[in-house]
Design an enzyme around this catalytic site. Structure first.
Site, PDB file in Angstrom:
ATOM      1  CB  CYS A  73      89.885 -35.415-155.612  1.00 43.43           C
ATOM      2  SG  CYS A  73      89.744 -33.625-155.462  1.00 43.43           S
ATOM      3  CD  GLU A 107      86.106 -33.084-155.758  1.00 45.29           C
ATOM      4  OE1 GLU A 107      86.626 -34.097-156.314  1.00 45.29           O
ATOM      5  OE2 GLU A 107      86.523 -32.592-154.712  1.00 45.29           O
ATOM      6  CE  LYS A 129      79.429 -39.234-142.945  1.00 41.28           C
ATOM      7  NZ  LYS A 129      80.687 -39.538-142.213  1.00 41.28           N
ATOM      8  CD  GLU A 162      90.861 -41.077-156.636  1.00 44.97           C
ATOM      9  OE1 GLU A 162      91.061 -39.842-156.643  1.00 44.97           O
ATOM     10  OE2 GLU A 162      89.751 -41.588-156.356  1.00 44.97           O
TER      11      GLU A 162
END
Length: 499
Positions: A299, A265, A190, A399
């Site tokens: 990331c 992750e 996906k 973040e």
């Protein structure tokens, strides 16, 4: 596939035909519930095209054909060498279509075309790397007693759900496709709903490479529908996810329904430590690349710059100069553009909200932090630098995922390590020093899955990638990436022991 395609001309003049259906069983098909996703060009906020979006029923079908393919002799019984040949051919086809794939990625995502071309190099290298491993995955014999012969088999886990992010759509797809295929698994992937296009063009190459129907299925869709259906599906044996920590937690919880094997992750708030003996000019350049490349949507971005107080002002000045001279904002198809738009309006708004948060909490906005539209349009934001930041501020702890950095001073090595580790994340960390003993000492003590000494954000398809704490579970890339897609079976053979 009749009607499930559109002829497009990209802003750089490239013309191509893009399939718009769900890729299931080597065919492009319509959504069972007529669900759609519209891709928006983040540079000018205009629609590119609309593609099919999967419903839970479509996910059911994709999982069923993936299961059938897993157990069909056309995939189950071929040798690792033959799997490798298919993968090598797939990589060759990607290389042939590299310009088109990079064009679609830039149009859909907003990253500079030069970056997309670099991403495609990585895709090709990754697929070829794992193609080479396909016939080198094997068990072992284990001596026990003379009357027993014991050996192990390395077998595929089964049907693997793979959910990829929007910041590196094709890159992250290759990280998951490569090891999964090399190990003999089948896949339902996906893509992110924000960037649904390039993966559909890639799907046409799966057929051309000769993969049997059902081995790879690509189901664009929304997280609440397709993503949840995959994570909760009892026919899925493994789920691999790259994305936010919050979503990763939800997937982990949902996947527990049948104790799926998982690889996650997730987020990061990576530190970059600059000691007083560092090459300040080089440290500033690496720090810039570590947070400002890919519009800060990385990331592993080194978004917390921790600088020894004796060189703090010198570093801040050097860093600001690098940002000023390097971060050219503009049309992502222009050769001299370093920074394109943020991927979506929601991401753009999120970054600006963090700018306001930093100001309201008392930090100093040293540079940027404002919109800079191109011809009045686009999700462009000037590179943002905050100083006078406290460790309890949101901009220090959360973040942001944009061209947004905070810079703080420290006094001693011990303080730097404590500041670096004072986070719920543990994906990457960088440090700059000329003292080789200190470099290795600090690298060992920093809590991160990866450490870069005198650089930032290095990544290589041959090297394990992943984090600790709330930055994920497991590793991708390198030989370590194979472990996520194999299971070990032990077999005992009785050579005459009587009872």
């Amino acid at each position: 596939m009749s009607g499930l395609k559109v002829d497009l001309t990209a802003p750089n003049g490239r013309k191509f035909t893009l399939p718009t259906g769900l890729f299931i069983n080597n065919e492009f098909v319509k959504s069972s519930q007529n669900l759609k996703i519209t891709s928006i060009n983040p540079t000018n906020e205009q629609e590119i095209c609309t593609v099919e979006a999967a419903s839970p029923e479509d996910i059911d079908r994709a999982v069923a054909v993936a299961r059938a393919a897993l157990n069909h002799e056309s995939w189950r019984d071929i040798s690792g060498t033959e799997r490798g040949r298919l993968m090598f051919k797939f990589a060759d086809l990607i290389e042939q279509e590299k310009d088109i794939l990079a064009t679609i990625e830039t149009w859909d995502n907003g990253k500079p075309l030069s970056s997309s071309m670099g991403d495609l190099d990585g895709v090709i290298e990754t697929i070829r790397y794992y193609a080479g491993y396909a016939d080198k995955i094997h068990g072992e014999t284990i001596p026990t007693i003379s009357q027993k012969f014991v050996y192990t088999l390395k077998q595929p886990i089964g049907v693997c759900a793979q959910i990829i992010p929007w910041n590196y759509p094709l890159g992250m797809a290759s990280w998951k496709l490569g090891p999964a295929l090399a190990c003999g698994n089948t896949i339902v992937m996906k893509p992110a709903e924000q960037t649904p296009l390039s993966i559909l063009y890639l799907a046409t190459l799966i057929v051309k490479a000769g993969f049997p129907p059902g081995v790879v299925n690509i189901t664009n869709g929304y997280g609440r529908d397709a993503g949840h259906a995959l994570a909760s599906h009892l026919g899925v044996d493994k789920i691999a996810f790259t994305g936010s920590t919050g979503t990763g937690k939800q997937i982990m919880k949902t996947a527990s329904i049948n104790m799926k094997n998982i690889t996650l992750e997730t987020g990061g708030k990576s530190p970059l430590i600059v000691f007083e003996d560092a090459d300040i000019e080089q440290a500033a350049k690496w720090a810039h690349g570590g947070i400002m490349s890919n519009m800060g949507q990385i990331c592993t971005a080194t978004s917390r710059l921790l600088v020894q107080e004796t060189v703090y002002e010198k570093f801040v000045s050097a860093f600001r100069e690098v940002v000023k001279t390097t971060s050219k904002i503009g049309d992502p198809f222009a050769e001299d553009t370093f920074q394109g738009p943020q991927v979506t309006k929601s991401q753009y708004d999120r970054i600006l909200e963090f700018v306001e948060s930093g100001r309201s909490e008392g930090a100093t906005l040293t540079a940027g932090g404002v919109p800079c539209p191109l011809n009045g349009k686009g999700y462009f934001i000037e590179p943002t630098i905050f100083t006078n930041v406290k460790d309890n501020m949101r901009i220090y702890r959360e973040e942001v995922f944009g061209p947004f950095v905070v810079i703080l001073p420290f006094k001693t090595e011990q303080e730097a390590i404590a500041m670096a580790n004072d986070t719920t994340y543990g994906l990457g960390a960088a440090l700059h020093t000329k003292d080789i003993e200190r470099a290795h000492r600090v690298a060992a003590r920093v809590e991160a899955g990866m450490v870069w000494i005198n650089s930032s954000n290095d990544s290589d398809f041959r090297v394990p990638f992943g984090g600790i704490k709330q930055s994920g579970i497991g590793r991708e890339q390198g030989e370590a990436g194979l472990a996520a897609y194999t299971q070990t079976k032990a077999i005992y053979v009785n050579l005459g022991q009587k009872i």
